[in-house]
Scaffold this active site. Structure first.
Site, mmCIF file in Angstrom:
data_model
loop_
_atom_site.group_PDB
_atom_site.id
_atom_site.type_symbol
_atom_site.label_atom_id
_atom_site.label_comp_id
_atom_site.label_asym_id
_atom_site.label_seq_id
_atom_site.Cartn_x
_atom_site.Cartn_y
_atom_site.Cartn_z
ATOM 1 N N ASP A 9 -13.188 0.583 3.147
ATOM 2 C CA ASP A 9 -12.937 1.019 1.823
ATOM 3 C C ASP A 9 -14.294 1.310 1.188
ATOM 4 O O ASP A 9 -15.403 1.105 1.524
ATOM 5 C CB ASP A 9 -12.471 -0.103 1.078
ATOM 6 N N ASP A 11 -15.158 1.927 -3.087
ATOM 7 C CA ASP A 11 -15.453 1.252 -4.283
ATOM 8 C C ASP A 11 -15.184 -0.382 -4.047
ATOM 9 O O ASP A 11 -14.074 -0.969 -3.626
ATOM 10 C CB ASP A 11 -14.456 1.669 -5.465
ATOM 11 N N CYS A 92 -7.456 9.419 -1.236
ATOM 12 C CA CYS A 92 -6.266 9.796 -1.589
ATOM 13 C C CYS A 92 -6.588 10.037 -3.370
ATOM 14 O O CYS A 92 -7.122 9.129 -3.981
ATOM 15 C CB CYS A 92 -5.490 8.675 -1.744
ATOM 16 N N HIS A 94 -4.355 10.611 -5.824
ATOM 17 C CA HIS A 94 -3.387 10.368 -6.690
ATOM 18 C C HIS A 94 -3.207 9.025 -7.490
ATOM 19 O O HIS A 94 -3.978 8.153 -6.753
ATOM 20 C CB HIS A 94 -2.136 10.393 -5.781
ATOM 21 N N CYS A 100 2.775 8.890 -4.022
ATOM 22 C CA CYS A 100 2.409 9.738 -2.756
ATOM 23 C C CYS A 100 2.611 9.054 -1.636
ATOM 24 O O CYS A 100 2.842 7.761 -1.577
ATOM 25 C CB CYS A 100 0.896 10.320 -3.153
ATOM 26 N N CYS A 102 0.056 8.943 0.783
ATOM 27 C CA CYS A 102 -1.353 8.749 1.234
ATOM 28 C C CYS A 102 -2.162 7.648 0.722
ATOM 29 O O CYS A 102 -3.255 7.532 1.009
ATOM 30 C CB CYS A 102 -2.023 10.268 1.206
ATOM 31 N N ASP A 129 -12.075 -4.793 -0.148
ATOM 32 C CA ASP A 129 -11.904 -5.895 -1.190
ATOM 33 C C ASP A 129 -10.610 -6.005 -1.953
ATOM 34 O O ASP A 129 -10.529 -7.215 -2.729
ATOM 35 C CB ASP A 129 -12.857 -5.537 -2.423
#
Length: 361
Positions: A9, A11, A92, A94, A100, A102, A129
């Site tokens: 990941d 952020d 992604c 969205h 969606c 994804c 996280d």
């Protein structure tokens, strides 16, 4: 080519996520998580890196593409300058309401890696996280490491992903215990000289987390599998797991030559947990803690004392434990963590002498 892969990941894991708007849309907001670069440098020869990130509304008025690109590209340049490259960066754009295919924890973004079998499920992980990262790992059929700057930071992640063996010229301290009764069927494995990912499944979620704390803070690796009569309650599961774990630890220690034997930690965390331990071969247990709640999650608070009493007697250890604080969850967790930290001191090998004037432990 199939190989171990880390799906990471962005952020809140690689870089800090601002809690005000949860967007990194300027250079001023760009801040790397502590020790992320040294960690990735240690891991890069063992794993392929794939970045997977949800960026709500990217490319819309609420999050213009150019506002995203500047700090994102700066982050990538920092990583590249230190020799860190990502095999792919999958984003992604969205929002949740777009529904969606994804957006994490859905797996469409990773279709290439799935269809071409590019990652080794047994040795690949999702690092993130959020709960969605854990769910993504489940959807991929691999393990998750839920990053937390205090509970599971990048230094601890490296410890889990790069098992270390003892430098001492002695057989590995390993034990396996299988314990089967009418109430439970348990298998415990411990590797005292390795760190790595712990495989723990007892059917009691909070208890699984507590057992992981022992191994993580104890600096060793363990697997615990238990099938118990949870349709009655968790008593037999917790008690019998403690008995099996204590036995496994005792067997893995062997003749105890070279160990420190004694350990103590005080205080620890906001709950002021304290622990003293002596791997003396003479079991004794003293416990001091009060709980306000009957249960924390699916775990009965009264089983905390019973767990440690059971493990002390099968480990053949003198054990003093106490904690005080306001939050029962934190108090119980502090006891498991401080036990692990103290055990870490006791089992550490420093030579080849037996730490006893009697010549036996």
């Amino acid at each position: 080519m199939t190989q171990p892969t880390l799906f990471i990941d962005r952020d809140g894991t690689l870089i800090d996520e601002p809690k005000t708007d949860f967007q990194i849309d300027s250079l001023e907001k760009l801040k790397l998580e502590r020790n992320v670069i040294p960690a990735l440098l240690k891991l890069k020869d063992h794993y392929r890196f794939v970045m997977v990130s949800n960026q709500d509304g990217l490319g819309t008025d609420s999050f213009p593409q150019e506002n995203f690109d500047k700090p994102h590209n700066a982050m990538l340049e920092i990583f590249r300058s230190q020799g860190i490259e990502f095999d792919a960066i999958l984003i992604c754009p969205h929002k949740p309401e777009d529904n969606c295919d994804c957006r994490k924890p859905k797996i469409k973004l990773l279709k290439k890696y799935i269809d071409k079998k590019l990652f080794d499920p047994a040795h690949s992980f999702v690092i993130g996280d959020r709960a969605t990262d854990v769910q993504l790992a489940e959807n991929l059929g691999i393990q998750a490491l839920q990053y937390h700057p205090e509970k599971l930071d990048w230094d601890l992640i490296v410890e889990k992903l790069l098992p270390k063996t003892t430098a001492c010229k002695r057989p590995p301290r390993y034990a396996e215990v299988v314990r089967t009764t009418k109430e439970t069927d348990i298998k415990v494995q411990v590797w005292l000289d390795e760190t790595g990912v712990n495989q723990i499944s007892t059917g009691v979620g909070f208890f699984d987390h507590m057992l992981d704390q022992i191994a993580t803070h104890g600096g060793f690796r363990m697997n615990v599998q238990c099938k118990g009569d949870l349709w009655i309650d968790e008593h037999h599961t917790v008690e019998d797991t403690a008995l099996a774990l204590g036995t496994a630890l005792k067997q893995a220690l062997g003749d105890k030559r070279g160990i420190q034997r004694f350990g103590f930690v005080l205080p620890m965390d906001e709950c002021k947990a304290e622990c003293t331990m002596d791997l003396s071969g003479r079991p004794y247990f003293k416990f001091k803690a009060k709980f306000k709640r009957e249960k924390v999650g699916d775990f009965s608070t009264e089983m905390t004392e019973h767990f440690f009493q059971s493990i002390a007697y099968t480990l053949m250890a003198t054990l003093h434990l106490k904690t005080q604080g306001d939050n029962d969850h934190h108090k119980i967790e502090s006891l498991f963590k401080v036990f692990g930290r103290t055990l870490r001191q006791c089992i550490k090998v420093e030579g080849n002498e037996l730490p006893s004037s009697k010549g036996v432990l």
